[in-house]
Design an enzyme around this catalytic site. Sequence first.
Site, PDB file in Angstrom:
ATOM      1  N   HIS A 196     111.467  11.962 137.221  1.00 51.21           N
ATOM      2  CA  HIS A 196     112.735  12.218 136.533  1.00 51.21           C
ATOM      3  C   HIS A 196     112.966  11.156 135.458  1.00 51.21           C
ATOM      4  O   HIS A 196     113.661  11.406 134.468  1.00 51.21           O
ATOM      5  CB  HIS A 196     113.907  12.183 137.513  1.00 51.21           C
ATOM      6  CG  HIS A 196     113.948  13.336 138.467  1.00 51.21           C
ATOM      7  ND1 HIS A 196     113.259  13.326 139.657  1.00 51.21           N
ATOM      8  CD2 HIS A 196     114.587  14.530 138.409  1.00 51.21           C
ATOM      9  CE1 HIS A 196     113.481  14.470 140.299  1.00 51.21           C
ATOM     10  NE2 HIS A 196     114.279  15.214 139.569  1.00 51.21           N
ATOM     11  N   ASP A 269     108.137  22.100 136.993  1.00 50.98           N
ATOM     12  CA  ASP A 269     109.308  21.294 137.314  1.00 50.98           C
ATOM     13  C   ASP A 269     110.131  21.222 136.028  1.00 50.98           C
ATOM     14  O   ASP A 269     109.685  21.632 134.952  1.00 50.98           O
ATOM     15  CB  ASP A 269     108.882  19.905 137.788  1.00 50.98           C
ATOM     16  CG  ASP A 269     109.911  19.282 138.734  1.00 50.98           C
ATOM     17  OD1 ASP A 269     111.074  19.719 138.734  1.00 50.98           O
ATOM     18  OD2 ASP A 269     109.542  18.344 139.480  1.00 50.98           O
TER      19      ASP A 269
END
Length: 527
Positions: A196, A269
Site C-alpha cells: 500500500h 490488487d
Amino acid sequence: MEVSRSMKDIQWLRHRVGQFLCVGFDGLTVPSHVNDLLTTHHVGNIILFSRNVSTTEQLIQLNQELQTIAKQGGQELPLTISADQENGVVRRLPADIPGLPGNMALGATGNAQWALKSGQLTAQLLRHVGINFNLAPVLDVNNNAKNPVIGVRSFADTPDMVADFGEKFIQGLQSQGVIACGKHFPGHGDTTVDSHLQLPTINHGRPRLERVELVPFRRAIEAGVDALMTAHVVFPAIEPKPIAATLSRRVLTDLLRQELGFNGLIITDCLEMNAVANTVGVGRGAVMALQAGADMVLVSHRLDRQLDALASIVQAVETGELSQDRIDDAYQRVANLKKARLTSNRRVRPWAQLIEETRTLQHDLAEHAVTKLRWESPLPPSVRRVAVLVDERVPVMVAAGDNHSPVLLADALQAVRPDLHSTVFRFPETLQQVRTDDLLAQLRQYDFVLIGINGGENKDYLEFVHQVHAQSILNVTLLLRSPYDAHLVPQSTNLLALYENTPWMAEAAVAAMFGGTADGALPVRIP
C-alpha cells in the site's frame, strides 16, 4: 453512415472496457458519478469498504440500487459486488452481523473443517446483503514475522497448512454461490514492506518459490478457485524487470496461465496503492496489467483515476497497444464468471437462523483458537477487582483500518464475568499523570492485572509492563494483534495469543482465563 458506425464502435468498445474495471466510492448511498460510471461507461464491478457500510438494511438497499442502476443502464449481466470479507481484522460486513475469527485464528484451531464451515457461513451472510464476490482468502504464507501487511491475515507459516485451510475456505464460499478470490499471487508473505505504501521485492530463487509461495496457489487452482488477485511485489526470479507481478506478463501469463494452468479470472490488487500509483501510475498500470494477462483492474477510490484507467485502456485498444484478442479474452472471462455465479437464484435461508448459527460458530471457533503460550499462575476463584492496562498507541494495518477499541478488554470482562469490577488504565495518558512507583503501588491493590499488548510502538508502555512482570503482581497478558509480539513480554508467566483484537476473541480469552476452553496451537513459529 461511417460516422455513425464509428461512434457506435467507440461506444461498444467503452462498454466492453467498462467490464474490466472494478471501482469503489465514498458514502452509504450511490453517488451521481457512480451512476454515470454504471450507465455511461458500463462499469461492471463494484468494491465496497467499511466507508460504504452502516447497517444490514442500508447495505442491502445500496446493493439493490447499484444492480438496478446497472440493469436500467443497459448492462445485460449483473454487477459483481465485492468486498474484503476475510473475517477477523479485515472485514466489511456491518456491526449488526456477528463477526467470525480470521485466518490465523482458524489456523490455530488446527482443523481445516472449521475453514470450510466459516467459508459457507461467510458466503451466506454476503449473499443476504447483496455481495457476490469475496476477495478472500489470503493464500500468502506468512513466514516473515516482520510482515506489516499480511501477518494474522495468513492461515500459517507453512505452505501445506495454508493450502489446506485456503482450499476449504474457497470450497465453502463457492458452494454457496459466492465468487472466491485467492490472494496475493504469487505471494506476499515474506515481505517487510507494505505494498500500500511502497513496492516490495521477494528475492528468493525459483526453487524456493516452488516449495513455499506457490504451493497454496497451485492447490487453489486444482480446487477450482474462481479468481486470483495479483500482488504488487517484484519477483526477480520470475520477472527480471523491476516491476510488480501485477504488471508482468511473465508472472500472469507465462507462469499463472500457462505453467500453472489457471483458467479463471485474474484481478489486480488496487492500482491506487503506492507500489503502482507512484511508479507507473494508475492509467498506465491498468494497460500494463491487461497486457500482462489480468482480466479485471481494481481502482478503489478516486474518480479521476478510475476515468484515467478507462480512457487509457480505450486508447490502448484504439492504437493497437492492446490487441483485440486480449480484450476479447478478458471480456469473456468476466462474462463467463458472471454467468456461472451471478445468474442463478439460490434459496435464501431464514435470516434469524443464519445469525444464530453464525453466533454459535463465532463462539466455537474463538474458544478453539485462543492459545495459552504460558500459564504458570492460574487465577484464584476469589478474584473480584481487576486493573486493565490498555496501550492506545496502536499500529494500523492499512487493509484492516483503525479498529482499536480502548474498552475491548473491559467489555469482554463485563460480558463473561459481570461480577468483576474493572478499572481501565490508558497509556500513555496514565504515565503522564501518575509516577511509575505510585502506579505500581495502585496495581498491587487489585486482585490481578490484565495487560493488553498491541505491538511494540509504545516503548514507555512496554517498559512499564516489564516492571509489572518483575513485581509480585498477579497478571495475565494478552497478545491482542499478533502472536509474534510474544518476544516483547519475555517475563510474562500467563500469556495468551488472541490473533486479533476482536470482541469475540477477547471474550474467549477471558473465559479461558477462568477455566474455559483454550485449545489453540500456534500456526506460526515465534522467533
